[in-house]
Design a protein around this motif. Structure first.
Motif, PDB file in Angstrom:
ATOM      1  N   SER A 182     -31.976 -30.749 -45.826  1.00 49.68           N
ATOM      2  CA  SER A 182     -30.679 -31.408 -45.669  1.00 49.68           C
ATOM      3  C   SER A 182     -29.795 -31.175 -46.890  1.00 49.68           C
ATOM      4  N   ALA A 183     -30.400 -31.125 -48.070  1.00 50.21           N
ATOM      5  CA  ALA A 183     -29.636 -30.885 -49.289  1.00 50.21           C
ATOM      6  C   ALA A 183     -29.089 -29.458 -49.293  1.00 50.21           C
ATOM      7  N   THR A 184     -29.915 -28.514 -48.867  1.00 48.70           N
ATOM      8  CA  THR A 184     -29.459 -27.124 -48.776  1.00 48.70           C
ATOM      9  C   THR A 184     -28.286 -27.015 -47.814  1.00 48.70           C
ATOM     10  N   SER A 185     -28.432 -27.626 -46.668  1.00 48.99           N
ATOM     11  CA  SER A 185     -27.370 -27.577 -45.664  1.00 48.99           C
ATOM     12  C   SER A 185     -26.085 -28.203 -46.176  1.00 48.99           C
ATOM     13  N   SER A 186     -26.211 -29.313 -46.900  1.00 50.93           N
ATOM     14  CA  SER A 186     -25.035 -30.006 -47.414  1.00 50.93           C
ATOM     15  C   SER A 186     -24.282 -29.156 -48.439  1.00 50.93           C
ATOM     16  N   VAL A 187     -25.012 -28.551 -49.366  1.00 57.70           N
ATOM     17  CA  VAL A 187     -24.377 -27.712 -50.394  1.00 57.70           C
ATOM     18  C   VAL A 187     -23.698 -26.511 -49.763  1.00 57.70           C
ATOM     19  N   LEU A 188     -24.379 -25.848 -48.842  1.00 50.70           N
ATOM     20  CA  LEU A 188     -23.815 -24.661 -48.201  1.00 50.70           C
ATOM     21  C   LEU A 188     -22.575 -25.014 -47.383  1.00 50.70           C
ATOM     22  N   ALA A 189     -22.620 -26.156 -46.711  1.00 50.74           N
ATOM     23  CA  ALA A 189     -21.466 -26.579 -45.912  1.00 50.74           C
ATOM     24  C   ALA A 189     -20.253 -26.822 -46.806  1.00 50.74           C
ATOM     25  N   GLY A 190     -20.481 -27.431 -47.958  1.00 46.04           N
ATOM     26  CA  GLY A 190     -19.375 -27.690 -48.866  1.00 46.04           C
ATOM     27  C   GLY A 190     -18.773 -26.417 -49.421  1.00 46.04           C
ATOM     28  N   LEU A 191     -19.618 -25.476 -49.808  1.00 47.14           N
ATOM     29  CA  LEU A 191     -19.123 -24.198 -50.338  1.00 47.14           C
ATOM     30  C   LEU A 191     -18.462 -23.372 -49.239  1.00 47.14           C
ATOM     31  N   GLU A 192     -18.927 -23.566 -48.016  1.00 47.40           N
ATOM     32  CA  GLU A 192     -18.286 -22.897 -46.884  1.00 47.40           C
ATOM     33  C   GLU A 192     -16.870 -23.437 -46.688  1.00 47.40           C
ATOM     34  N   GLU A 193     -16.717 -24.738 -46.868  1.00 48.13           N
ATOM     35  CA  GLU A 193     -15.383 -25.352 -46.757  1.00 48.13           C
ATOM     36  C   GLU A 193     -14.444 -24.822 -47.834  1.00 48.13           C
ATOM     37  N   LEU A 194     -14.997 -24.489 -48.988  1.00 45.38           N
ATOM     38  CA  LEU A 194     -14.187 -23.956 -50.088  1.00 45.38           C
ATOM     39  C   LEU A 194     -13.880 -22.468 -49.909  1.00 45.38           C
ATOM     40  N   GLY A 195     -14.467 -21.861 -48.892  1.00 40.43           N
ATOM     41  CA  GLY A 195     -14.164 -20.463 -48.577  1.00 40.43           C
ATOM     42  C   GLY A 195     -14.858 -19.437 -49.445  1.00 40.43           C
ATOM     43  N   VAL A 196     -15.989 -19.809 -50.072  1.00 39.47           N
ATOM     44  CA  VAL A 196     -16.672 -18.843 -50.936  1.00 39.47           C
ATOM     45  C   VAL A 196     -17.911 -18.233 -50.285  1.00 39.47           C
ATOM     46  N   LEU A 197     -18.343 -18.795 -49.158  1.00 42.95           N
ATOM     47  CA  LEU A 197     -19.478 -18.215 -48.439  1.00 42.95           C
ATOM     48  C   LEU A 197     -19.436 -18.644 -46.979  1.00 42.95           C
ATOM     49  N   SER A 198     -20.268 -17.982 -46.181  1.00 48.09           N
ATOM     50  CA  SER A 198     -20.455 -18.371 -44.782  1.00 48.09           C
ATOM     51  C   SER A 198     -21.926 -18.191 -44.445  1.00 48.09           C
ATOM     52  N   ARG A 199     -22.339 -18.762 -43.332  1.00 49.60           N
ATOM     53  CA  ARG A 199     -23.741 -18.650 -42.918  1.00 49.60           C
ATOM     54  C   ARG A 199     -23.854 -17.790 -41.668  1.00 49.60           C
ATOM     55  N   ASP A 200     -24.665 -16.735 -41.777  1.00 53.50           N
ATOM     56  CA  ASP A 200     -24.904 -15.872 -40.624  1.00 53.50           C
ATOM     57  C   ASP A 200     -25.884 -16.505 -39.647  1.00 53.50           C
ATOM     58  N   THR A 201     -26.720 -17.389 -40.151  1.00 56.03           N
ATOM     59  CA  THR A 201     -27.718 -18.048 -39.311  1.00 56.03           C
ATOM     60  C   THR A 201     -27.419 -19.548 -39.274  1.00 56.03           C
ATOM     61  N   SER A 202     -27.758 -20.157 -38.183  1.00 53.00           N
ATOM     62  CA  SER A 202     -27.442 -21.585 -38.023  1.00 53.00           C
ATOM     63  C   SER A 202     -28.223 -22.447 -39.002  1.00 53.00           C
ATOM     64  N   SER A 203     -29.393 -21.986 -39.380  1.00 49.21           N
ATOM     65  CA  SER A 203     -30.234 -22.750 -40.298  1.00 49.21           C
ATOM     66  C   SER A 203     -30.576 -21.903 -41.521  1.00 49.21           C
ATOM     67  N   VAL A 204     -30.463 -22.501 -42.696  1.00 44.17           N
ATOM     68  CA  VAL A 204     -30.863 -21.843 -43.944  1.00 44.17           C
ATOM     69  C   VAL A 204     -31.692 -22.840 -44.736  1.00 44.17           C
ATOM     70  N   THR A 205     -32.923 -22.474 -45.071  1.00 43.96           N
ATOM     71  CA  THR A 205     -33.802 -23.361 -45.821  1.00 43.96           C
ATOM     72  C   THR A 205     -34.328 -22.626 -47.052  1.00 43.96           C
ATOM     73  N   PRO A 206     -34.853 -23.349 -48.048  1.00 43.46           N
ATOM     74  CA  PRO A 206     -35.332 -22.711 -49.282  1.00 43.46           C
ATOM     75  C   PRO A 206     -36.445 -21.703 -49.023  1.00 43.46           C
ATOM     76  N   ALA A 207     -36.487 -20.678 -49.891  1.00 39.99           N
ATOM     77  CA  ALA A 207     -37.463 -19.595 -49.742  1.00 39.99           C
ATOM     78  C   ALA A 207     -38.097 -19.256 -51.083  1.00 39.99           C
ATOM     79  N   ASP A 208     -39.233 -18.548 -51.023  1.00 44.12           N
ATOM     80  CA  ASP A 208     -39.923 -18.113 -52.247  1.00 44.12           C
ATOM     81  C   ASP A 208     -39.144 -17.010 -52.960  1.00 44.12           C
ATOM     82  N   HIS A 209     -38.590 -16.095 -52.164  1.00 44.64           N
ATOM     83  CA  HIS A 209     -37.916 -14.922 -52.715  1.00 44.64           C
ATOM     84  C   HIS A 209     -36.500 -14.816 -52.153  1.00 44.64           C
ATOM     85  N   ALA A 210     -35.684 -14.009 -52.834  1.00 46.73           N
ATOM     86  CA  ALA A 210     -34.327 -13.741 -52.361  1.00 46.73           C
ATOM     87  C   ALA A 210     -34.034 -12.252 -52.473  1.00 46.73           C
TER      88      ALA A 210
END
Length: 315
Positions: A182-210
Motif C-alpha cells: 500500500s505504501a508503494t502504491s501511495s508513493v507511485l500514485a502521488g508521483l504519477e499525479e506530479l507527472g514524473v512517472l506512470s505505471r505500465d502495470t496495474s500493480s507494482v510491489t517491492p522487488a529484490d532487484h531492479a
C-alpha cells in the motif's frame, strides 16, 4: 600593300583553324574519355552490387545469431533467478516495446517474478518540477514510519524514496523488511499525479532487484540534469535492494548517454552493472545473468562497448 581586307581574311582563317582544331581534338578525345568514364561507372555499379550482397549476407548471419540466442536464451538463464523478484523501470521513451517484452519473458524463464513496470516521463529530473517533487517526497508523500530520505537535492530525495518503496532490503541489511504494498502504491500514485512517472502495470510491489532500461541520448535543454537524476535513481535502487542493472542500446554509451555516465563514474560502476546491447537477444540474456551476478556480489560492464565483457560470469 596590305589592306584591311587582308587582315580580316587572316583573322577569319585563324579563328577557323582554332575552331577546326577544337572539333578535331574533341572528336579524338571523346571516344577514350567516354569509354573510360563508362568503365568507371560500370566498376562502381559492380562494387555496389557486391557490397549489397555482402550486407545481405552479414544481416542474414546476424539474424541467424539472434534467432539462435533467442532460442537458447531460456535454457541459458533457467533457474538463475529462482525465487527472486525484479521491478522494471523504463527510463526513456525510446525503449522499444519488444525489448521490454523480451526481457520480461526471459526473466520468467530465469525463475524470477516481475513485480511491476514503471515508466519515467520527461518530467522526471526536470528542474521545473523540483519544488513540487521536493515538497511531496519530504512531506505528505512519505509513508508513515519511513525514515527521512537521503539526499540534498530534489532528484536525490525522489530517487531515495522511490528506491525505498520499490526494493526489498537484503537479508543482511538489518531492516524490518520491505514496505507494505500500500505504501508503494501511495508513493507511485502521488508521483504519477506530479507527472514524473506512470505505471505500465496495474500493480507494482517491492522487488529484490531492479532493471533500469534506457535508449538513445537525450538532447533537450535539461538532458544533463535528467541523466544525473537517473544515475542517482539506479544507484539508490542498487543500494536499497540486492543489486540493479542499467541496460540500454549501443547509443546509450555515447556522450550524454546514461550508460556512458554510469561507466565514467567509478564509484557508480563499482556497484551498478551495465549492459549496452539489450536491443538484441544476447544483451537481454546478459541483463538477466548480470542480475544473477549482482545477487552474488559481482558487478560488471557487459556488451560490445569499450572495456566490457561479452557476457557476465557463469554462476
Amino acid at each position: 600593300m596590305i589592306d584591311f581586307r587582308y587582315h580580316l581574311v587572316s583573322l577569319i582563317a585563324v579563328f577557323l583553324a582554332v575552331a577546326l582544331g577544337i572539333v578535331i581534338g574533341t572528336t579524338q578525345l571523346n571516344g577514350p574519355v567516354l569509354t573510360n568514364l563508362q568503365g568507371q561507372v560500370t566498376a562502381l555499379q559492380t562494387d555496389k552490387r557486391a557490397l549489397e550482397d555482402q550486407s545481405r549476407e552479414l544481416q542474414a548471419q546476424l539474424d541467424d545469431v539472434g534467432s539462435f540466442d533467442e532460442a537458447v536464451g531460456p535454457a541459458l538463464v533457467e533457474g538463475t533467478l529462482a525465487e527472486r523478484s525484479v521491478v522494471l523501470v523504463v527510463g526513456s521513451d525510446d525503449v522499444a516495446p519488444d525489448v521490454l517484452e523480451g526481457l520480461t519473458a526471459l526473466l520468467g524463464s530465469a525463475g524470477a517474478t516481475v513485480t511491476g513496470t514503471i515508466r519515467l516521463t520527461p518530467g522526471y529530473g526536470d528542474p521545473a518540477n523540483d519544488a513540487a517533487v521536493e515538497a511531496y517526497v519530504s512531506g505528505p508523500g512519505r509513508p508513515a514510519g519511513l525514515a527521512p530520505a537521503e539526499g540534498t537535492d530534489p532528484a536525490g530525495l525522489a530517487a531515495d524514496l522511490l528506491a525505498e518503496v520499490l526494493m526489498v532490503p537484503p537479508a543482511d541489511a538489518g531492516t524490518a523488511g520491505p514496505v507494505p504494498a500500500s505504501a508503494t502504491s501511495s508513493v507511485l500514485a502521488g508521483l504519477e499525479e506530479l507527472g514524473v512517472l506512470s505505471r505500465d502495470t496495474s500493480s507494482v510491489t517491492p522487488a529484490d532487484h531492479a532493471v533500469l532500461l534506457t535508449a538513445g541520448v537525450p538532447t533537450d535543454e535539461n538532458a544533463l540534469r535528467r541523466t544525473e537524476a537517473l544515475v542517482e535513481l539506479v544507484t539508490a535502487l542498487d543500494r536499497r535492494g540486492s543489486g540493479a542493472v542499467a541496460a540500454g542500446d549501443p547509443t546509450a554509451i555515447e556522450d550524454g548517454g546514461l550508460l556512458r555516465a554510469l561507466r565514467a563514474d567509478t564509484s557508480v560502476s563499482a556497484v551498478v552493472s551495465t549492459v549496452d546491447n539489450v536491443t538484441v537477444p544476447a544483451g537481454r540474456i546478459s541483463t538477466v545473468l548480470a542480475l544473477a551476478a549482482e545477487s552474488r556480489g559481482t558487478t560488471g560492464a557487459y556488451g560490445s562497448g569499450e572495456d566490457t565483457q561479452p557476457v557476465p560470469p557463469a554462476p
